[in-house]
Design a protein around this motif. Structure first.
Motif, PDB file in Angstrom:
ATOM      1  N   ILE A  72       0.846  -1.197   0.000  1.00 43.04           N
ATOM      2  CA  ILE A  72       0.000   0.000   0.000  1.00 43.04           C
ATOM      3  C   ILE A  72       0.879   1.244   0.000  1.00 43.04           C
ATOM      4  CG2 ILE A  72      -1.594   1.371   1.409  1.00 43.04           C
ATOM      5  CD1 ILE A  72      -2.916  -1.325   2.206  1.00 43.04           C
ATOM      6  N   ARG A  73       1.900   1.262   0.858  1.00 38.33           N
ATOM      7  CA  ARG A  73       2.798   2.422   0.924  1.00 38.33           C
ATOM      8  C   ARG A  73       3.555   2.639  -0.387  1.00 38.33           C
ATOM      9  NH1 ARG A  73       3.251   0.565   6.267  1.00 38.33           N
ATOM     10  NH2 ARG A  73       5.056  -0.695   5.787  1.00 38.33           N
TER      11      ARG A  73
ATOM     12  N   SER B 219       2.223   1.922  -3.372  1.00 35.61           N
ATOM     13  CA  SER B 219       1.269   2.104  -4.466  1.00 35.61           C
ATOM     14  C   SER B 219       1.288   3.540  -4.978  1.00 35.61           C
ATOM     15  CB  SER B 219      -0.151   1.737  -4.011  1.00 35.61           C
ATOM     16  OG  SER B 219      -0.659   2.730  -3.122  1.00 35.61           O
TER      17      SER B 219
ATOM     18  N   GLU C   4      -1.294   5.311  -5.650  1.00 36.63           N
ATOM     19  CA  GLU C   4      -2.315   6.074  -4.933  1.00 36.63           C
ATOM     20  C   GLU C   4      -1.756   6.640  -3.635  1.00 36.63           C
ATOM     21  OE1 GLU C   4      -4.347   3.220  -7.606  1.00 36.63           O
ATOM     22  OE2 GLU C   4      -2.779   2.969  -6.111  1.00 36.63           O
ATOM     23  N   TYR C   5      -1.023   5.821  -2.892  1.00 34.50           N
ATOM     24  CA  TYR C   5      -0.462   6.288  -1.620  1.00 34.50           C
ATOM     25  C   TYR C   5       0.642   7.319  -1.858  1.00 34.50           C
ATOM     26  CZ  TYR C   5       1.917   6.566   2.814  1.00 34.50           C
ATOM     27  OH  TYR C   5       2.494   7.053   3.961  1.00 34.50           O
ATOM     28  N   GLN C   6       1.505   7.063  -2.823  1.00 32.15           N
ATOM     29  CA  GLN C   6       2.605   7.981  -3.099  1.00 32.15           C
ATOM     30  C   GLN C   6       2.080   9.368  -3.481  1.00 32.15           C
ATOM     31  OE1 GLN C   6       5.921   7.380  -2.675  1.00 32.15           O
ATOM     32  NE2 GLN C   6       5.343   5.407  -1.820  1.00 32.15           N
TER      33      GLN C   6
ATOM     34  N   TYR D  72      -0.948  10.592  -2.778  1.00 33.16           N
ATOM     35  CA  TYR D  72      -1.607  11.131  -1.582  1.00 33.16           C
ATOM     36  C   TYR D  72      -0.588  11.709  -0.601  1.00 33.16           C
ATOM     37  CZ  TYR D  72      -3.668  10.911   3.084  1.00 33.16           C
ATOM     38  OH  TYR D  72      -4.055  11.199   4.372  1.00 33.16           O
ATOM     39  N   HIS D  73       0.452  10.962  -0.327  1.00 31.83           N
ATOM     40  CA  HIS D  73       1.450  11.377   0.664  1.00 31.83           C
ATOM     41  C   HIS D  73       2.199  12.641   0.210  1.00 31.83           C
ATOM     42  CE1 HIS D  73       3.889  10.811   4.198  1.00 31.83           C
ATOM     43  NE2 HIS D  73       4.988  10.906   3.464  1.00 31.83           N
TER      44      HIS D  73
ATOM     45  N   GLU E  30      -6.739  11.482  -1.818  1.00 33.46           N
ATOM     46  CA  GLU E  30      -7.182  10.816  -0.584  1.00 33.46           C
ATOM     47  C   GLU E  30      -8.383   9.925  -0.871  1.00 33.46           C
ATOM     48  OE1 GLU E  30      -7.650  12.311   3.878  1.00 33.46           O
ATOM     49  OE2 GLU E  30      -9.164  13.169   2.549  1.00 33.46           O
TER      50      GLU E  30
ATOM     51  N   LEU F 140      -7.235   6.778  -2.666  1.00 31.35           N
ATOM     52  CA  LEU F 140      -6.573   5.868  -1.733  1.00 31.35           C
ATOM     53  C   LEU F 140      -7.600   5.175  -0.847  1.00 31.35           C
ATOM     54  CD1 LEU F 140      -3.995   4.661  -0.546  1.00 31.35           C
ATOM     55  CD2 LEU F 140      -3.827   6.675   0.937  1.00 31.35           C
TER      56      LEU F 140
END
Length: 108
Positions: free
Chosen positions: A13-14, A16, A18-20, A22-23, A84, A87
């Protein structure tokens, strides 16, 4: 049950897209953190009113609309909120797969 699998999933997940996304956007918009917190609080309150079938508070509705206009008027904040949401959709999909495998009805 093996927790190592859950840890591998957390790592995936971290990693992915989507996460990248979002972060990275989250870091950019933290200057508006208080406004984002109020937006999310009002959003939840309005969603709960809709789910329960009650009329939302007019003041909450007006504040939510005003804050929404401010936040979505900034490109980076708009991109952050959309990232967000993407994700959250991915995580919900993963949860659905896990609960289906465990034969748990989460009403999703």
């Amino acid at each position: 049950m093996e927790h190592a699998t859950a840890h591998r999933l957390a790592q995936e997940i971290r990693q992915s897209e989507e996460y990248q996304t979002y972060h990275a956007l989250k870091e950019e918009v933290m200057a508006t953190a208080a406004l984002l917190k109020e937006y999310k609080k009002l959003q939840l309150r309005l969603q709960m009113a809709a789910v329960s079938g009650t009329q939302p508070d007019n003041d909450d509705m007006q504040r939510f609309q005003g804050i929404s206009a401010l936040l979505f008027g900034k490109l980076e904040v708009s991109q952050y909120l959309l990232a967000e949401m993407r994700l959250q959709q991915e995580v919900a999909g993963i949860l659905r797969i896990i609960t289906d495998a465990a034969d748990i009805d989460m009403g999703m």
